[in-house]
Design an enzyme around this catalytic site. Structure first.
Site, short mmCIF file in Angstrom:
data_model
loop_
_atom_site.label_atom_id
_atom_site.label_comp_id
_atom_site.label_asym_id
_atom_site.label_seq_id
_atom_site.Cartn_x
_atom_site.Cartn_y
_atom_site.Cartn_z
N ASP A 1 9.66 -6.61 1.95
CA ASP A 1 9.76 -6.31 3.37
C ASP A 1 11.20 -5.92 3.64
OD1 ASP A 1 8.05 -6.25 5.82
OD2 ASP A 1 9.78 -7.35 6.60
N SER A 2 11.38 -4.76 4.26
CA SER A 2 12.74 -4.27 4.42
C SER A 2 12.94 -3.71 5.82
CB SER A 2 13.03 -3.22 3.35
OG SER A 2 11.95 -2.34 3.19
N GLU B 1 -1.71 -8.12 8.77
CA GLU B 1 -0.82 -7.80 9.88
C GLU B 1 0.50 -8.52 9.71
OE1 GLU B 1 -1.34 -7.53 14.32
OE2 GLU B 1 -3.38 -7.96 13.62
N LYS C 1 21.69 5.89 -5.27
CA LYS C 1 21.31 4.92 -4.23
C LYS C 1 20.86 3.62 -4.88
CE LYS C 1 18.01 4.00 -0.56
NZ LYS C 1 16.79 4.44 0.12
N TYR D 1 15.77 5.72 7.56
CA TYR D 1 17.06 5.86 8.25
C TYR D 1 18.18 6.33 7.32
CZ TYR D 1 14.68 3.25 11.96
OH TYR D 1 13.80 2.86 12.95
N HIS E 1 0.84 -1.20 0.00
CA HIS E 1 0.00 0.00 0.00
C HIS E 1 0.88 1.25 0.00
CE1 HIS E 1 -2.95 -3.02 1.12
NE2 HIS E 1 -3.90 -2.15 0.84
N ASN E 2 2.20 1.03 -0.07
CA ASN E 2 3.16 2.13 -0.04
C ASN E 2 3.37 2.63 -1.48
OD1 ASN E 2 5.69 3.44 -0.28
ND2 ASN E 2 6.38 2.53 1.65
P1 IMP Z 1 8.21 -2.21 5.73
O1 IMP Z 1 7.36 -1.27 4.92
O2 IMP Z 1 7.48 -2.95 6.79
O3 IMP Z 1 9.01 -3.11 4.86
O4 IMP Z 1 9.22 -1.26 6.57
C1 IMP Z 1 10.46 -0.92 6.08
C2 IMP Z 1 11.10 0.11 6.99
O5 IMP Z 1 12.53 -0.09 6.96
C3 IMP Z 1 10.89 1.52 6.47
O6 IMP Z 1 9.80 2.13 7.08
C4 IMP Z 1 12.20 2.21 6.87
O7 IMP Z 1 12.13 2.57 8.20
C5 IMP Z 1 13.22 1.12 6.77
N1 IMP Z 1 13.85 1.11 5.43
C6 IMP Z 1 13.72 0.14 4.50
N2 IMP Z 1 14.40 0.45 3.39
C7 IMP Z 1 14.95 1.65 3.62
C8 IMP Z 1 15.77 2.51 2.83
O8 IMP Z 1 16.11 2.25 1.68
N3 IMP Z 1 16.14 3.66 3.43
C9 IMP Z 1 15.79 4.01 4.69
N4 IMP Z 1 15.02 3.27 5.46
C10 IMP Z 1 14.59 2.08 4.93
#
Ligand code: IMP
Length: 207
Positions: A75-76, A46, A184, A163, A15-16
């Protein structure tokens, strides 16, 4: 051998809007049309697992099942060695406030916790990205990308997100907040995971 993607339409299980746009751009050269979970009004499941892989699987399988289309999730997160890998999968949670996400606060917490432990410098850290491509029949393929570096204080740069302003990639002096999106994405956790995905699943069979 990974299962190949043979269709023309892929659901991006997110949804991002930023993630959805980036994934669509990355897949456009392969003639793949993308539609997002938000476009189809699918609920966001969830994320109850404690690993990137676990949460990526939850998102991709829920979307594939609900839509009948192959679905790709991302997922990151961010891991700091001195904090035993925290915030890790909880990277977004560390920024939550009643008014929305505050990554200035989350970065401050990361640095404060390192200070409280008198962690030696350089304070190594890494971004991780897990991609999961799931099919409606329950099969999936997983691809992980990591980029290593260290954290710096105070944060620098207004580019990027999350971050980025406190992370310096190994071999760089500028933070991810100080380099362009193009720079990047030439070498990031997400770019590395995508390169593996594209090679295994989307590229033609030509040698
Ligand atoms: P997700 O949407 O649950 O996968 O959350 C990933 C979170 O990890 C993001 O909200 C950021 O806080 C962090 N994150 C993941 N990738 C990056 C990046 O490329 N730069 C900075 N923060 C990141």
């Amino acid at each position: 051998m990974a299962r190949r993607f043979e269709g023309e339409k892929l659901l991006v299980a997110s949804h991002n809007a930023g993630k959805v746009r980036e994934i669509g751009e990355l897949l456009a050269p392969y003639g793949i049309e993308t539609v997002s979970a938000a476009d189809l009004d699918l609920p966001a499941p969830e994320e109850t697992e404690s690993t990137f892989e676990g949460n990526a699987r939850i998102k991709a399988h829920a979307a594939a099942k609900a839509s009948g289309l192959p679905a790709l999730s991302d997922d990151s997160g961010f891991s700091v060695a001195a904090l035993d890998g925290a915030p890790g999968v909880y990277a977004a949670d560390w920024a939550e406030t009643p008014q929305g996400r505050d990554f200035g606060m989350a970065m401050q917490r990361v640095w404060d916790e390192c200070e409280a432990k008198s962690a030696p410098e350089p304070r190594t850290a890494a971004f991780h990205c897990c991609l999961c491509l799931a099919w409606p029949d329950g099969h999936d393929e997983i691809f992980m990308g990591t980029v290593s570096g260290s954290i710096t204080w105070p944060p620098r740069g207004a580019l990027g997100f999350g971050y980025d302003p406190m992370f310096v990639r190994a071999g760089e002096t500028r933070t991810f907040g100080e380099i362009s999106a193009q720079e990047k994405h030439a070498d990031s956790h997400r770019a590395r995971a995508f390169a593996l995905l594209v090679d295994a699943v989307f590229k033609g069979d030509e040698a």
